[in-house]
Design a protein around this motif. Structure first.
Motif, short mmCIF file in Angstrom:
data_model
loop_
_atom_site.label_atom_id
_atom_site.label_comp_id
_atom_site.label_asym_id
_atom_site.label_seq_id
_atom_site.Cartn_x
_atom_site.Cartn_y
_atom_site.Cartn_z
N CYS A 9 0.82 -1.22 0.00
CA CYS A 9 0.00 0.00 0.00
C CYS A 9 0.85 1.28 0.00
CB CYS A 9 -0.92 -0.01 1.22
SG CYS A 9 -1.98 1.44 1.39
N LYS A 13 -1.66 4.05 -1.79
CA LYS A 13 -2.83 4.48 -1.01
C LYS A 13 -4.11 4.51 -1.85
CE LYS A 13 -3.34 8.51 1.15
NZ LYS A 13 -3.17 9.63 2.07
N THR A 15 -7.84 3.70 -2.24
CA THR A 15 -8.84 3.67 -1.17
C THR A 15 -10.11 2.94 -1.59
OG1 THR A 15 -9.62 5.87 -1.83
CG2 THR A 15 -7.97 5.77 -0.06
N VAL A 18 -11.80 1.22 1.27
CA VAL A 18 -12.53 2.06 2.22
C VAL A 18 -14.01 2.10 1.84
CG1 VAL A 18 -12.80 4.44 3.03
CG2 VAL A 18 -10.52 3.45 2.79
N GLU A 28 -6.09 6.63 7.86
CA GLU A 28 -5.28 7.20 6.79
C GLU A 28 -4.06 7.95 7.31
OE1 GLU A 28 -5.85 10.01 2.87
OE2 GLU A 28 -7.15 10.35 4.61
N LEU A 33 -2.49 3.24 4.31
CA LEU A 33 -3.69 3.01 5.10
C LEU A 33 -3.41 1.91 6.10
CD1 LEU A 33 -6.40 2.92 2.27
CD2 LEU A 33 -5.83 4.85 3.75
N CYS A 50 -8.56 -4.14 -3.35
CA CYS A 50 -7.26 -3.45 -3.35
C CYS A 50 -6.50 -3.74 -4.64
CB CYS A 50 -6.43 -3.89 -2.15
SG CYS A 50 -4.81 -3.07 -2.11
N ILE A 82 -10.66 6.96 7.87
CA ILE A 82 -11.03 7.37 6.51
C ILE A 82 -12.24 6.54 6.13
CG2 ILE A 82 -9.26 5.82 5.55
CD1 ILE A 82 -9.21 7.60 3.05
N ARG A 85 -13.87 7.02 -0.24
CA ARG A 85 -12.85 6.81 -1.25
C ARG A 85 -12.26 8.13 -1.72
NH1 ARG A 85 -13.97 3.24 -6.64
NH2 ARG A 85 -11.80 3.05 -7.27
#
Length: 107
Positions: A9, A13, A15, A18, A28, A33, A50, A82, A85
């Motif tokens: 990651c 990062k 997202t 999320v 975050e 993350l 992911c 967080i 997105r």
């Protein structure tokens, strides 16, 4: 058991994870993350989301990544939640497949 964000990651990062998390367990940092192990309900919906393949179940971590469990817990206590997105970091695609990125983690 919890899920764990690994070094894949860092400097990406993404997202996407999320957006699908039903309990807002992601936190975050500047370029990474982390998953709060106390909030994660082990639903695994984040894993396929992911693009970097950075999320693994704690029980599936190879021995060399075992330290990421404690690091996620530590960083989750320090960083804000967080829950929406966001765009990935600008050079995410260039860093996505780079192994061993721990040295680039910004706390």
């Amino acid at each position: 058991m919890t899920h764990v964000v690994t070094d894949a990651c860092i400097r990406c990062k993404y997202t996407d994870c999320v957006d699908v998390c039903p309990v807002d367990c992601f936190h975050e940092g500047p370029n990474f993350l982390a998953i709060d192990p106390d909030e994660c309900i082990d639903c695994a919906v984040c894993v396929p989301e992911c693009p970097a393949g950075a999320i693994l179940a704690e029980d599936d971590l190879p021995a060399e990544l075992a330290g990421w469990v404690a690091l996620n817990a530590e960083l989750a206590r320090q960083w804000p939640v967080i829950s929406q997105r966001q765009a990935p970091l600008p050079q995410a695609e260039q860093w996505k497949d780079t192994p061993g990125k721990l040295a680039y983690l910004e706390r």
